[in-house]
Write a protein that holds these residues in place. Sequence first.
Motif, PDB file in Angstrom:
ATOM      1  N   PHE A 385       0.820  -1.226   0.000  1.00 44.89           N
ATOM      2  CA  PHE A 385       0.000   0.000   0.000  1.00 44.89           C
ATOM      3  C   PHE A 385       0.850   1.271   0.000  1.00 44.89           C
ATOM      4  N   ASP A 387       2.032   3.823  -1.556  1.00 47.08           N
ATOM      5  CA  ASP A 387       1.776   4.384  -2.885  1.00 47.08           C
ATOM      6  C   ASP A 387       0.828   5.568  -2.723  1.00 47.08           C
ATOM      7  N   GLY A 389      -1.351   6.826  -4.708  1.00 51.30           N
ATOM      8  CA  GLY A 389      -2.721   6.515  -5.117  1.00 51.30           C
ATOM      9  C   GLY A 389      -3.463   5.769  -4.027  1.00 51.30           C
ATOM     10  N   GLU A 390      -2.812   4.772  -3.432  1.00 48.66           N
ATOM     11  CA  GLU A 390      -3.439   3.977  -2.366  1.00 48.66           C
ATOM     12  C   GLU A 390      -3.677   4.811  -1.106  1.00 48.66           C
ATOM     13  N   PHE A 391      -2.885   5.873  -0.932  1.00 47.76           N
ATOM     14  CA  PHE A 391      -3.088   6.764   0.207  1.00 47.76           C
ATOM     15  C   PHE A 391      -4.222   7.752  -0.058  1.00 47.76           C
ATOM     16  N   GLY A 392      -4.694   7.800  -1.287  1.00 44.20           N
ATOM     17  CA  GLY A 392      -5.756   8.744  -1.621  1.00 44.20           C
ATOM     18  C   GLY A 392      -5.239  10.079  -2.113  1.00 44.20           C
ATOM     19  N   PHE A 393      -3.939  10.149  -2.444  1.00 43.73           N
ATOM     20  CA  PHE A 393      -3.374  11.417  -2.923  1.00 43.73           C
ATOM     21  C   PHE A 393      -3.682  11.643  -4.404  1.00 43.73           C
ATOM     22  N   PRO A 409       4.745   8.997   0.379  1.00 42.73           N
ATOM     23  CA  PRO A 409       4.333   9.365  -0.974  1.00 42.73           C
ATOM     24  C   PRO A 409       4.322  10.884  -1.154  1.00 42.73           C
TER      25      PRO A 409
ATOM     26  N   TRP B 113      -7.463   9.853   8.123  1.00 37.82           N
ATOM     27  CA  TRP B 113      -8.530   9.584   7.176  1.00 37.82           C
ATOM     28  C   TRP B 113      -8.662   8.092   6.949  1.00 37.82           C
ATOM     29  N   ARG B 115      -9.591   4.964   4.219  1.00 38.77           N
ATOM     30  CA  ARG B 115      -9.628   4.609   2.814  1.00 38.77           C
ATOM     31  C   ARG B 115     -10.867   3.744   2.547  1.00 38.77           C
ATOM     32  N   PRO B 116     -11.295   3.685   1.295  1.00 43.91           N
ATOM     33  CA  PRO B 116     -12.479   2.875   0.974  1.00 43.91           C
ATOM     34  C   PRO B 116     -12.343   1.414   1.421  1.00 43.91           C
ATOM     35  N   MET B 119      -8.928   0.758   5.701  1.00 40.91           N
ATOM     36  CA  MET B 119      -7.687   1.146   6.380  1.00 40.91           C
ATOM     37  C   MET B 119      -7.787   2.583   6.869  1.00 40.91           C
ATOM     38  N   ILE B 121      -5.489   5.832   7.930  1.00 41.47           N
ATOM     39  CA  ILE B 121      -4.141   6.386   7.801  1.00 41.47           C
ATOM     40  C   ILE B 121      -4.040   7.615   8.699  1.00 41.47           C
ATOM     41  N   TYR B 420       3.622   8.138   8.581  1.00 42.80           N
ATOM     42  CA  TYR B 420       2.260   7.655   8.370  1.00 42.80           C
ATOM     43  C   TYR B 420       2.075   6.355   9.135  1.00 42.80           C
ATOM     44  N   ARG B 429      -3.307  -5.550  -1.077  1.00 46.00           N
ATOM     45  CA  ARG B 429      -3.551  -4.688  -2.232  1.00 46.00           C
ATOM     46  C   ARG B 429      -3.944  -5.523  -3.440  1.00 46.00           C
TER      47      ARG B 429
END
Lengths: 430, 430
Positions: A385, A387, A389-393, A409, B113, B115-116, B119, B121, B420, B429
């Motif tokens: 994870f 990444d 993208g996976e962090f929502g960035f 990231p 926050w 994630r869908p 998870m 973070i 993080y 993933r």
Amino acid sequence: MTASLKATCASADLPVLMNGLATQARSAARVLGLASTAQKDQALDAMARAIRAAAAAILNANAEDVADARAGGATSAFVDRLTLTQARIDAMADGVKVVRAIDDPVGKVTERWQRPNGMTIERVRVPLGVVAVIFESRPNVCADAGALCLKSGNAVILRGGSDSFRSCRAIHECLVQGLREAGLPEAAITLVPTRDRAAVGLLLSGLDGGIDVIVPRGGKSLVARVEAEARVPVFAHLEGVNHVYVDGAADLAMAKAIVLNAKMRRPGVCGAAETLLVDRAGAPNTLKPLVDMLIDAGCEVRGDAAVQAVDARVKPATDDDWDTEYEDAIIAARVVDGVGEAIDHIQRHGSHHTDAIVTDDSNTAARFLDEVDSAIVLHNASTQFADGGEFGFGAEIGIATGKFHARGPVGAEQLTSFKYRVHGTGQTRP
Amino acid sequence: MTASLKATCASADLPVLMNGLATQARSAARVLGLASTAQKDQALDAMARAIRAAAAAILNANAEDVADARAGGATSAFVDRLTLTQARIDAMADGVKVVRAIDDPVGKVTERWQRPNGMTIERVRVPLGVVAVIFESRPNVCADAGALCLKSGNAVILRGGSDSFRSCRAIHECLVQGLREAGLPEAAITLVPTRDRAAVGLLLSGLDGGIDVIVPRGGKSLVARVEAEARVPVFAHLEGVNHVYVDGAADLAMAKAIVLNAKMRRPGVCGAAETLLVDRAGAPNTLKPLVDMLIDAGCEVRGDAAVQAVDARVKPATDDDWDTEYEDAIIAARVVDGVGEAIDHIQRHGSHHTDAIVTDDSNTAARFLDEVDSAIVLHNASTQFADGGEFGFGAEIGIATGKFHARGPVGAEQLTSFKYRVHGTGQTRP
């Protein structure tokens, strides 16, 4: 090399050329820093359209690059990274649209407070300025990095590998067209217009304050060189020697799923696990199933004596294995005495990138997450994870393992700095 | 030089000594990074007590330093900076208590926050690691920097000017006593135990990853050397060529109060104004009152032709004046065509430190605050507020004009990085 390309190389004194690019980029950065989100998004839309429209031209340019690389004896892995297809061009355009969709960080007030004298202080995000991105064979970095720097209000100077020169030039033309359509300065996204390798050294020098940060995208030797020579800040990670520690209090099924994913989903990404640490307390139950699973999945396991004892297929680990980023279906494995020894091992051998613990004990997890000094620490989740993208960035320009400014990231937000805006009503300091 | 001091210098190979200090500081940093707020505050309390209790010893050590400096022909300004008094020792102890009172930034979750995939973070503050503070004659920097680094969980290596060596050693003993009483490692606050000037060069090299950031505290030549030679990040400002722009829409009484305060409250601080820019549109009403006020207050005014025209006592400004940090009761002044020319002037001549606009027009103010690329931009308030204490940070280790990591006043929060923390329930993933 085409005639026009030779002319470019020969026509300019390189330091003069590079300083000129930096000066133009600085001017463009001033405009970009004040550009509205709408105007930047308009440019990104136009860029995505232009990339799709120019697919044939990009593929033609790429075919010439690929032919030269093949003729020069490039490896098949290298040629694969260099080669563009219609699908990869579509993905590039889609990537630009993803960046368009992320929040504009510039101008965002992140803190605001009032002082006893009535002054209000705001901390507001501003762009960093001029970013230099030095990359190797993947031409898509042009579009990815160009779009993300634009969204974050930064000018960017792109320097691709000389083997991808024609491909990058074709993509860069699309980016410039997007800037033009939105009325933004073309120097906002600059491609170094020469293959001369000395350009890299000049970028690393910082060009007399012309470059604010350097992002290397490529293999370890590129990153090592940039980290050693750069006279300006660098966002990078040299390697990801990442660990999964399976605690005695781990659920075996969860541990198996996480270890398999962390190592084998894509063994070559920087978030892949390279070392498995198994708690001695749980080893009688967990070690053999984990090792057999990995080997059965096609992963070579290099273990200490305890790991070798559970399966004859395990190879002996040498001292070097604990410090090695395999980027391949190989894992080093050892048994440790609890979370304390796991943390010590990671402290000694890790690269401060991404490390995970699998445990049902929340106290043990908390200790691991506190004490492991890595950019990303995970509890009961896969290291893959790691990444943006996976962090929502939405998108990332890379992953940083330094502790300065950006860590983990590096997305649009991490490509900004801040300023303090103070609003008074005539306050003077006593 | 005392006999014991000579022995220290001669007994160790300097690179070995310095690398040893860095290694010990790194170990101490690991402990400090996990120390509780209560434990750190206990150390700070004990330090303040120890400083007060050792006042006589500190004054004696300082008297020897001062005698040597006088014998060596030091200027009276230098001797003043070097000299400690009971009042200055009390202020030092009070300063440690101020740092004790500020919030501990370490462990603070600044974002969180989900994630869908479920998870969570968290972005959580962690210390930077090992800070090197290189300062000149003021021995109080020992206590100020030592306390602030401790509160922010960082180990610090202090390197004072050789003239203040005995004073620093006496103060440092108090800091170490505080660490000891709280059960924290003594290497958390290290004083370089030799006057050998080569130690500075070794600190600037970063000691093979042993130093994470360098903070120079002193005059322009020290800061310039550190910025030029350091191989690790630096928190600093070379100078503060700060501007006050009095817009045509300014209230004259407010403009007078702010200009007078910005220049004359303490002309030697880095937040002092060095240049006055007056809008041509308002000049018929504002220029003469402002210039006369400054001159009557004992400030030398160096002006362009328009400024010279309003008072015979104005001296002509040369090109150099616009780029000069006087640190004295001197100001450069010119008339500009509105906020646009003011911004251009600041862009060309400023040092990205602190700049202010005085105006009743909120649109003009917003443009100034957006476009002036300085760490601190103020509307209707004095530039002398450029200070961590005035910002509410409690204490600062300096002011930074770079855009990386820290910008503006560098307080405890700016001495931290982040990591993080990811909490999962077995996520892998896809």
